[in-house]
Design a protein around this motif. Structure first.
Motif, PDB file in Angstrom:
ATOM      1  N   UNK A 149      -2.309  17.728   7.550  1.00 26.03           N
ATOM      2  CA  UNK A 149      -2.672  18.953   8.248  1.00 26.03           C
ATOM      3  C   UNK A 149      -1.585  20.005   8.227  1.00 26.03           C
ATOM      4  N   UNK A 150      -0.322  19.595   8.077  1.00 25.05           N
ATOM      5  CA  UNK A 150       0.780  20.563   8.058  1.00 25.05           C
ATOM      6  C   UNK A 150       1.198  20.959   6.659  1.00 25.05           C
ATOM      7  N   UNK A 151       0.558  20.369   5.618  1.00 18.81           N
ATOM      8  CA  UNK A 151       0.805  20.871   4.280  1.00 18.81           C
ATOM      9  C   UNK A 151       1.493  19.939   3.308  1.00 18.81           C
ATOM     10  N   UNK A 152       1.525  18.624   3.553  1.00 21.60           N
ATOM     11  CA  UNK A 152       2.071  17.707   2.557  1.00 21.60           C
ATOM     12  C   UNK A 152       1.168  17.703   1.325  1.00 21.60           C
ATOM     13  N   UNK A 153       1.772  17.490   0.155  1.00 23.45           N
ATOM     14  CA  UNK A 153       1.016  17.504  -1.100  1.00 23.45           C
ATOM     15  C   UNK A 153       0.543  16.116  -1.508  1.00 23.45           C
ATOM     16  N   UNK A 154       1.208  15.100  -1.020  1.00 17.57           N
ATOM     17  CA  UNK A 154       0.873  13.720  -1.351  1.00 17.57           C
ATOM     18  C   UNK A 154       1.511  12.822  -0.305  1.00 17.57           C
ATOM     19  N   UNK A 155       1.194  11.542  -0.352  1.00 21.07           N
ATOM     20  CA  UNK A 155       1.807  10.573   0.556  1.00 21.07           C
ATOM     21  C   UNK A 155       2.712   9.632  -0.238  1.00 21.07           C
ATOM     22  N   UNK A 156       3.895   9.391   0.308  1.00 19.54           N
ATOM     23  CA  UNK A 156       4.796   8.370  -0.223  1.00 19.54           C
ATOM     24  C   UNK A 156       4.776   7.198   0.765  1.00 19.54           C
ATOM     25  N   UNK A 157       3.967   6.205   0.485  1.00 19.09           N
ATOM     26  CA  UNK A 157       3.851   5.019   1.332  1.00 19.09           C
ATOM     27  C   UNK A 157       4.895   4.035   0.810  1.00 19.09           C
ATOM     28  N   UNK A 158       5.985   3.859   1.556  1.00 19.97           N
ATOM     29  CA  UNK A 158       7.172   3.267   0.937  1.00 19.97           C
ATOM     30  C   UNK A 158       7.878   2.215   1.788  1.00 19.97           C
ATOM     31  N   UNK A 159       8.666   1.398   1.077  1.00 19.66           N
ATOM     32  CA  UNK A 159       9.570   0.398   1.659  1.00 19.66           C
ATOM     33  C   UNK A 159       8.812  -0.693   2.407  1.00 19.66           C
ATOM     34  N   UNK A 160       7.701  -1.112   1.869  1.00 21.05           N
ATOM     35  CA  UNK A 160       6.924  -2.203   2.453  1.00 21.05           C
ATOM     36  C   UNK A 160       7.293  -3.512   1.760  1.00 21.05           C
ATOM     37  N   UNK A 161       7.256  -4.605   2.504  1.00 22.10           N
ATOM     38  CA  UNK A 161       7.430  -5.923   1.898  1.00 22.10           C
ATOM     39  C   UNK A 161       6.217  -6.823   2.132  1.00 22.10           C
ATOM     40  N   UNK A 162       5.403  -6.463   3.111  1.00 18.28           N
ATOM     41  CA  UNK A 162       4.191  -7.218   3.418  1.00 18.28           C
ATOM     42  C   UNK A 162       3.024  -6.564   2.682  1.00 18.28           C
ATOM     43  N   UNK A 163       2.416  -7.288   1.771  1.00 18.92           N
ATOM     44  CA  UNK A 163       1.359  -6.716   0.939  1.00 18.92           C
ATOM     45  C   UNK A 163       0.168  -6.275   1.769  1.00 18.92           C
ATOM     46  N   UNK A 164      -0.200  -7.050   2.759  1.00 19.67           N
ATOM     47  CA  UNK A 164      -1.356  -6.674   3.571  1.00 19.67           C
ATOM     48  C   UNK A 164      -1.069  -5.427   4.399  1.00 19.67           C
ATOM     49  N   UNK A 165       0.174  -5.244   4.822  1.00 20.40           N
ATOM     50  CA  UNK A 165       0.487  -4.044   5.585  1.00 20.40           C
ATOM     51  C   UNK A 165       0.443  -2.802   4.701  1.00 20.40           C
ATOM     52  N   UNK A 166       0.925  -2.893   3.477  1.00 18.55           N
ATOM     53  CA  UNK A 166       0.874  -1.715   2.608  1.00 18.55           C
ATOM     54  C   UNK A 166      -0.576  -1.399   2.241  1.00 18.55           C
TER      55      UNK A 166
END
Length: 613
Positions: A149-166
């Protein structure tokens, strides 16, 4: 909205499409470096790096500008830990929208200041604690909605180690937005997460989701990221690599990262590009200098100057003699009645006195084992595991050291267990431990990363040849591990539930809280279905005075001293010790229907315990 090169406002979805086009046609996109570590070093007394968005916005903009000037074409918002749960740990949850909104605004300001058409990636990190999938998705979706809503162009979903959480994070972000998603996990040198998920397994799962790119960030450094990419890039999906600069250290309360030569990062970028990376940047410890080196390597289409080789980890098979049955395990299996004496480790630096007591107990022929307390009542004493190893080596009597989760992280517990196993200690009693408030350090806080159930599971895993997260270790252990049980607990339903959890985690035997009558054990067994599912050692305490009985009954949770025993001790006056010893003898005799007893040695006169046996 976002700005194009002429300063016009364009929809974020259009920018997102340009991001996807750039991934497809190249060249590789140069991402920025580590925000959190640099901001924490630059801005004093931050509760969390994300707080800088409100307290020190100029520092955030300045860092963004530095990365852009170094050649970054993708900058991430300072929102890695800005989900409601993590902010709540710092009492900032009510400012979630303000912190995330400010982060995007500051990134856009940096883009406008430099006049460069960089992509803005909304950073979304893991929650950092176990939660139900539904709850996790609500938390991730809330943050993603604000960032878009504030104008990000993409998401960086990062630094996960649990596959189900990512997976939860990706699907939550997708439910809130149509922006492109780059999904990143963190790997070790063997291309596995700390949860034991391989890079290949992660890639296979993530390819099924609506993501623009997958890859590795944070982790054990540049080579670890390259190892992960090598195993992830099998079908042409765009990859991303944003590793830490290396291994961190602590200096003066600050996290310090090594100063990697720019040439090292340039070579990393060349290898990453060859492995299919279309987004290349850095994570913790990575400064504009390293990003400039990556930018130069990408711009020059640099070729690697040395071959990339990955060494497979060798698993060491444990020696057969290490997989031995303990004396306690054998005795219980053969229905021998157990007598153990409980001793407290010294509060000083010498174990000579304790060793002499243990030797005398062994030579008496009446005691089969000694169990060693671990910082009982939250008083710091000698390590139970270390002193147990000394006793077994010097006295030849088998020990049952207690091990509390109060004083150690999971890593510390695992390290201590492996070391004690190498020294021959095999029996362990897993306990949570008394709260530090009751001990000598009232201002201290316990670690409690796991409780006794978690410690039991850890030991079970080690016996299977795995660490706490299920990853293989170099050789399995052969611990015989037990748990505590309190049949007089104030909340008996909770105690029953926890005991069942300990059984499921792999407990092999149990030691009760101190009891003064056996009916409570029978009542507890009835609640378990009529019998004890594992061998039980009954806790016996020879009370030596009326005053001590009062203290135990009124101040120690879970201990009940019957009224008739209290009255007898009071009436006996100076002869109270004899009454207490006689009661202990009677209880030991009645406990023959259980697997055995452990007897608490009298304070300052530990060898008097032999009078009971």
């Amino acid at each position: 909205m976002s700005s194009d090169r002429e300063g016009e406002e364009v929809p974020a979805t259009q920018t997102g499409n340009r991001f996807l086009e750039r991934l497809a046609r190249g060249p590789a996109i140069v991402a920025d470096g580590g925000m959190g570590a640099l901001l924490s070093a630059a801005v004093p007394r931050l509760r969390t790096p994300e707080e800088a968005n409100l307290r020190a916005p100029e520092a955030v903009v300045s860092l963004h500008v530095s990365f852009i000037n170094a050649g970054a074409e993708l900058i991430e918002t300072n929102t890695f830990g800005a989900n409601r749960r993590k902010l709540g740990h710092h009492f900032l949850e009510d400012q979630l929208e303000e912190i995330n909104s400010a982060a995007v605004k500051l990134a856009r300001e940096a883009r406008e200041v430099t006049g460069r058409d960089v992509f803005i990636g909304g950073s979304i990190g893991p929650i950092g604690e176990p939660l139900a999938s539904r709850v996790r998705r609500e938390i991730f979706a809330e943050q993603a909605a604000v960032l878009e809503g504030r104008g990000a162009d993409l998401f960086m979903v990062e630094t996960f180690y649990d596959l189900e959480e990512v997976v939860d994070a990706i699907e939550a972000a997708r439910s809130a937005s149509g922006l492109p998603i780059v999904a990143l996990l963190t790997f070790d040198e063997g291309a596995e997460t700390i949860a034991g998920v391989t890079a290949a397994e992660a890639a296979q799962r993530l390819r099924e989701l609506d993501v623009a790119a997958i890859g590795a960030n944070h982790g054990a450094g540049l080579l670890a990221a390259l190892a992960a990419l090598e195993r992830m890039g099998k079908d042409g999906i765009p990859l991303a690599a944003l590793p830490n600069v290396g291994l961190a250290s602590l200096a003066g309360g600050r996290v310090i990262y090594p100063h990697a030569a720019p040439e090292y990062f340039a070579e990393f970028a060349a290898h990453a590009r060859d492995l299919g990376a279309r987004v290349i940047g850095g994570c913790c410890g990575t400064t504009p200098a390293e990003i400039a080196a990556i930018h130069s390597a990408v711009e020059e289409e640099r070729k690697p100057r040395a071959p990339l080789q990955f060494d497979e980890r060798e698993l060491v098979v444990s020696l057969g003699e290490e997989q031995r049955e303990t004396g306690l395990s054998r005795a219980l299996r053969e229905n021998e009645w157990i007598i153990s004496v409980q001793l407290d480790p010294p509060l000083g630096g010498s174990s000579v006195g304790l060793v002499e007591v243990a030797r005398a107990l062994q030579e008496s022929g009446r005691v089969g084992f000694v169990d060693i307390n671990d910082n009982a009542t939250a008083r710091a004493g000698m390590s139970s595991l270390m002193v147990s190893a000394t006793i077994e080596r010097e006295c030849g009597i088998e020990t049952i050291p207690h091990l509390t989760t109060r004083d150690w992280s999971v890593m510390g517990l695992e390290s201590m267990l492996l070391g004690s196993h190498a020294e021959g200690v095999r029996n362990v009693l897993a306990i949570t431990g008394d709260p530090p408030e009751v001990g000598d350090y009232p201002g201290a806080r316990g670690v409690y990363e796991i409780d006794a159930v978690g410690l039991t599971q850890l030991i079970t895993n080690l016996n299977r040849g795995e660490d706490f997260n299920g990853r293989p270790i170099d050789g399995p252990t052969s611990f015989f591990h037990g748990v505590a049980v309190n049949p007089n607990a104030d909340d008996l339903d909770l105690e029953l539930e926890r005991f069942q959890q300990k059984l499921e985690a792999g407990a092999r035997f149990a030691m009760t809280q101190i009891v003064f009558e056996l009916e409570c054990l029978d009542r507890f067994a009835e609640r378990l279905g009529g019998s004890w599912p594992i061998p039980v050692l009954v806790g016996v305490f020879p009370v030596t005075s009326y005053r001590l009985a009062l203290r135990l009954h009124n101040e120690v949770p879970g201990i009940v001293v019957p009224d008739d025993l209290q009255n007898a001790l009071q009436d006996a006056g100076s002869e109270a010790a004899e009454i207490g010893f006689e009661h202990a003898r009677m209880l030991i005799a009645e406990s023959r229907r259980f697997a055995g007893v452990y007897v608490v040695a009298p304070f300052r006169k530990p060898l008097r315990v032999l009078e009971l046996l």
